[in-house]
Design an enzyme around this catalytic site. Structure first.
Site, PDB file in Angstrom:
ATOM      1  N   ASP A  95       0.848  -1.193   0.000  1.00 35.14           N
ATOM      2  CA  ASP A  95       0.000   0.000   0.000  1.00 35.14           C
ATOM      3  C   ASP A  95       0.890   1.253   0.000  1.00 35.14           C
ATOM      4  O   ASP A  95       1.580   1.523   0.982  1.00 35.14           O
ATOM      5  CB  ASP A  95      -0.904   0.012   1.244  1.00 35.14           C
ATOM      6  CG  ASP A  95      -1.858   1.189   1.215  1.00 35.14           C
ATOM      7  OD1 ASP A  95      -2.741   1.208   0.329  1.00 35.14           O
ATOM      8  OD2 ASP A  95      -1.701   2.123   2.030  1.00 35.14           O
ATOM      9  N   HIS A 139      -7.017   9.909  -2.398  1.00 39.38           N
ATOM     10  CA  HIS A 139      -6.540   9.771  -1.015  1.00 39.38           C
ATOM     11  C   HIS A 139      -7.505  10.395   0.012  1.00 39.38           C
ATOM     12  O   HIS A 139      -7.765   9.816   1.058  1.00 39.38           O
ATOM     13  CB  HIS A 139      -5.153  10.427  -0.911  1.00 39.38           C
ATOM     14  CG  HIS A 139      -4.287   9.890   0.177  1.00 39.38           C
ATOM     15  ND1 HIS A 139      -2.925   9.834   0.106  1.00 39.38           N
ATOM     16  CD2 HIS A 139      -4.603   9.380   1.395  1.00 39.38           C
ATOM     17  CE1 HIS A 139      -2.436   9.307   1.216  1.00 39.38           C
ATOM     18  NE2 HIS A 139      -3.433   9.034   2.006  1.00 39.38           N
ATOM     19  N   TYR A 193       3.568   9.666   0.799  1.00 36.96           N
ATOM     20  CA  TYR A 193       4.475   9.033   1.758  1.00 36.96           C
ATOM     21  C   TYR A 193       5.948   9.310   1.463  1.00 36.96           C
ATOM     22  O   TYR A 193       6.815   9.015   2.292  1.00 36.96           O
ATOM     23  CB  TYR A 193       4.220   7.511   1.843  1.00 36.96           C
ATOM     24  CG  TYR A 193       2.789   7.124   2.207  1.00 36.96           C
ATOM     25  CD1 TYR A 193       1.918   8.046   2.778  1.00 36.96           C
ATOM     26  CD2 TYR A 193       2.301   5.838   1.969  1.00 36.96           C
ATOM     27  CE1 TYR A 193       0.611   7.706   3.088  1.00 36.96           C
ATOM     28  CE2 TYR A 193       0.996   5.488   2.281  1.00 36.96           C
ATOM     29  CZ  TYR A 193       0.153   6.433   2.835  1.00 36.96           C
ATOM     30  OH  TYR A 193      -1.141   6.087   3.141  1.00 36.96           O
TER      31      TYR A 193
HETATM   32  N1  LIG Z   1      -5.683   6.277   3.234  1.00 38.99           N
HETATM   33  C1  LIG Z   1      -5.240   6.952   4.271  1.00 38.99           C
HETATM   34  O1  LIG Z   1      -5.573   8.136   4.492  1.00 38.99           O
HETATM   35  C2  LIG Z   1      -4.329   6.272   5.245  1.00 38.99           C
HETATM   36  C3  LIG Z   1      -4.143   6.808   6.530  1.00 38.99           C
HETATM   37  C4  LIG Z   1      -3.315   6.128   7.415  1.00 38.99           C
HETATM   38  C5  LIG Z   1      -2.688   4.954   7.021  1.00 38.99           C
HETATM   39  N2  LIG Z   1      -2.852   4.461   5.750  1.00 38.99           N
HETATM   40  C6  LIG Z   1      -2.189   3.214   5.301  1.00 38.99           C
HETATM   41  O2  LIG Z   1      -2.380   2.232   6.307  1.00 38.99           O
HETATM   42  C7  LIG Z   1      -1.114   1.737   6.739  1.00 38.99           C
HETATM   43  C8  LIG Z   1      -1.185   1.274   8.176  1.00 38.99           C
HETATM   44  O3  LIG Z   1      -1.492   2.330   9.052  1.00 38.99           O
HETATM   45  P1  LIG Z   1      -0.413   2.974  10.036  1.00 38.99           P
HETATM   46  O4  LIG Z   1       0.930   2.811   9.450  1.00 38.99           O
HETATM   47  O5  LIG Z   1      -0.846   4.354  10.331  1.00 38.99           O
HETATM   48  O6  LIG Z   1      -0.601   2.157  11.375  1.00 38.99           O
HETATM   49  P2  LIG Z   1      -0.600   0.619  11.821  1.00 38.99           P
HETATM   50  O7  LIG Z   1      -0.269  -0.281  10.698  1.00 38.99           O
HETATM   51  O8  LIG Z   1      -1.848   0.419  12.577  1.00 38.99           O
HETATM   52  O9  LIG Z   1       0.591   0.599  12.894  1.00 38.99           O
HETATM   53  C9  LIG Z   1       1.916   0.801  12.519  1.00 38.99           C
HETATM   54  C10 LIG Z   1       2.759   0.902  13.787  1.00 38.99           C
HETATM   55  O10 LIG Z   1       2.715  -0.319  14.511  1.00 38.99           O
HETATM   56  C11 LIG Z   1       4.028  -0.841  14.692  1.00 38.99           C
HETATM   57  N3  LIG Z   1       3.942  -2.302  14.517  1.00 38.99           N
HETATM   58  C12 LIG Z   1       3.812  -2.994  13.369  1.00 38.99           C
HETATM   59  N4  LIG Z   1       3.736  -4.305  13.593  1.00 38.99           N
HETATM   60  C13 LIG Z   1       3.834  -4.483  14.934  1.00 38.99           C
HETATM   61  C14 LIG Z   1       3.840  -5.620  15.761  1.00 38.99           C
HETATM   62  N5  LIG Z   1       3.728  -6.837  15.264  1.00 38.99           N
HETATM   63  N6  LIG Z   1       3.956  -5.435  17.107  1.00 38.99           N
HETATM   64  C15 LIG Z   1       4.075  -4.195  17.622  1.00 38.99           C
HETATM   65  N7  LIG Z   1       4.079  -3.067  16.880  1.00 38.99           N
HETATM   66  C16 LIG Z   1       3.956  -3.207  15.532  1.00 38.99           C
HETATM   67  C17 LIG Z   1       4.875  -0.174  13.622  1.00 38.99           C
HETATM   68  O11 LIG Z   1       6.234  -0.037  14.063  1.00 38.99           O
HETATM   69  P3  LIG Z   1       7.537  -0.361  13.154  1.00 38.99           P
HETATM   70  O12 LIG Z   1       7.284   0.107  11.764  1.00 38.99           O
HETATM   71  O13 LIG Z   1       8.595   0.432  13.841  1.00 38.99           O
HETATM   72  O14 LIG Z   1       7.756  -1.837  13.248  1.00 38.99           O
HETATM   73  C18 LIG Z   1       4.217   1.191  13.514  1.00 38.99           C
HETATM   74  O15 LIG Z   1       4.673   2.051  14.512  1.00 38.99           O
HETATM   75  C19 LIG Z   1      -0.188   2.928   6.487  1.00 38.99           C
HETATM   76  O16 LIG Z   1       1.169   2.592   6.560  1.00 38.99           O
HETATM   77  C20 LIG Z   1      -0.676   3.357   5.127  1.00 38.99           C
HETATM   78  O17 LIG Z   1      -0.180   2.492   4.121  1.00 38.99           O
HETATM   79  C21 LIG Z   1      -3.689   5.097   4.874  1.00 38.99           C
END
Ligand SMILES: NC(=O)c1ccc[n+]([C@@H]2O[C@H](COP(=O)([O-])OP(=O)(O)OC[C@H]3O[C@@H](n4cnc5c(N)ncnc54)[C@H](OP(=O)(O)O)[C@@H]3O)[C@@H](O)[C@H]2O)c1
Length: 321
Positions: free
Chosen positions: A49, A116, A54
């Protein structure tokens, strides 16, 4: 529910088949994201994704080129999503923004391209080289928001890119029911295949998911972002209820939260740049949560705790609930 496995895909309303788990890449530092994507694909992820916002699509492109060259995966086995940013909504800019993403990712076509956010900012260059280009401001400091770019203006350009074979599937992100009704009212040819929205145990977003999936909108699937609630101490993965369930199944809290999301029918995009976590997050196909545990986790949704809300960062209200 048919048995989920690492190769499971969901057939979207446009006939494309989307892998149920993808690697999220928001805030994945450019110097770490290349390795993260390589580890992910070597571990069985087939869906990444991305978004122009980003600022790391070039490094992701290097990773994709490498794994394809090494024969780890074929291009057609991958599902790559990207998103068009708020400053690129005018018809004149859509194609240039898309071509920039495509060339950064070193691809010939995208599997999916999303709008987005349902809002538009003043155009500040195709290259999102700094924050002033991402969120342009007026002299007064107010965000240079454009009040009226009809959705159709952007969507019509995306439809042309689908017709030309450059995108397989198009969709929306952060759209409310009203936004989606407004898009449909503009006489669009292709209906959105997905709405990428926030969903995790602390913000289940169940009503919006159900409305999107209803016949009113011709079965828009949900892609759940922030599936781990952005991780850390205040997230569902640190909740005592989740920790207790994780101990019972001998899995990690993150695996339980991911499994919960998959069992409720979401496609999810957990982000990590940590190789062990990337592998952990897709190692969720050797157990199944029972109904009681599914319900206990869903109950946490009463907290209604969003991880992402542009009210805080931009002062702009987008969401209806
Ligand atoms: N469309 C939109 O407006 C929008 C908005 C927000 C997000 N997104 C997409 O959704 C994706 C996911 O959301 P997000 O990145 O905000 O949050 P998330 O996936 O809910 O959480 C990511 C966080 O959790 C940590 N993490 C990952 N796996 C873990 C595990 N097994 N145990 C403990 N901690 C863990 C990561 O740390 P490390 O990386 O340090 O391991 C990072 O700090 C984004 O990356 C993006 O691609 C889209």
């Amino acid at each position: 529910m048919s048995k989920l496995n690492i190769n499971s895909r969901i057939t979207l309303n446009d006939g494309t088949q989307m892998p149920i788990i993808g690697l999220g890449t928001w805030r994945s530092e450019p110097q770490k994201v290349k390795e993260a994507v390589i580890v992910a694909i070597e571990s069985g992820y087939r869906h990444i994704d991305c978004a122009a916002l980003y600022g790391n699509e070039k490094e992701i492109g290097e990773a994709l080129e490498e794994v394809i060259k090494r024969g780890v995966v074929k291009r057609e086995e991958l599902w790559i999503t990207s998103k068009i940013w708020n400053t690129h909504k005018r018809a004149a800019n859509v194609r240039a923004a898309f071509e920039k993403t495509l060339s950064d990712l070193k691809l010939e076509y995208l599997d999916q391209y999303l709008i987005h956010w349902p809002i538009a900012f003043e155009f500040a260059g195709i290259e999102l080289k700094d924050y002033a280009c991402i969120v342009p401001r007026e002299e007064s400091g107010k965000i240079a928001k454009v009040d009226f770019v009809p959705f159709k203006e952007t969507w019509g350009e995306l439809e042309k890119l689908v017709e030309e074979g450059k995108i397989k599937s198009i969709g929306i992100s952060n759209f409310s029911v009203t936004d989606t009704c407004n898009l449909y009212a503009e006489n669009i040819k292709i209906k959105p295949a997905v709405n990428q929205i926030e969903a995790h145990p602390y913000f289940t977003n169940t009503r919006l998911m159900q409305t999107m999936k209803s016949s009113q909108f011709k079965e828009i699937n949900t892609v759940a972002y922030c599936p781990l609630g952005r991780g850390g101490e205040n997230a569902p993965i640190s909740d005592p209820v989740v920790i207790e369930i994780a101990q019972k199944y001998s899995k990690s809290p993150a695996q339980v939260v991911i499994r919960w999301a998959l069992q409720r029918g979401s496609i999810i995009v957990p982000k990590s740049v940590t190789p062990e976590r990337i592998k952990e997050n897709i190692n969720v196909f050797d157990f199944e949560l029972n109904e009681e545990d599914m319900n206990k986790i869903s109950e946490l949704g009463k907290k209604r705790k969003r991880a992402v809300d542009p009210i805080g960062s931009w002062g702009i209200s987008v969401f209806e609930d």
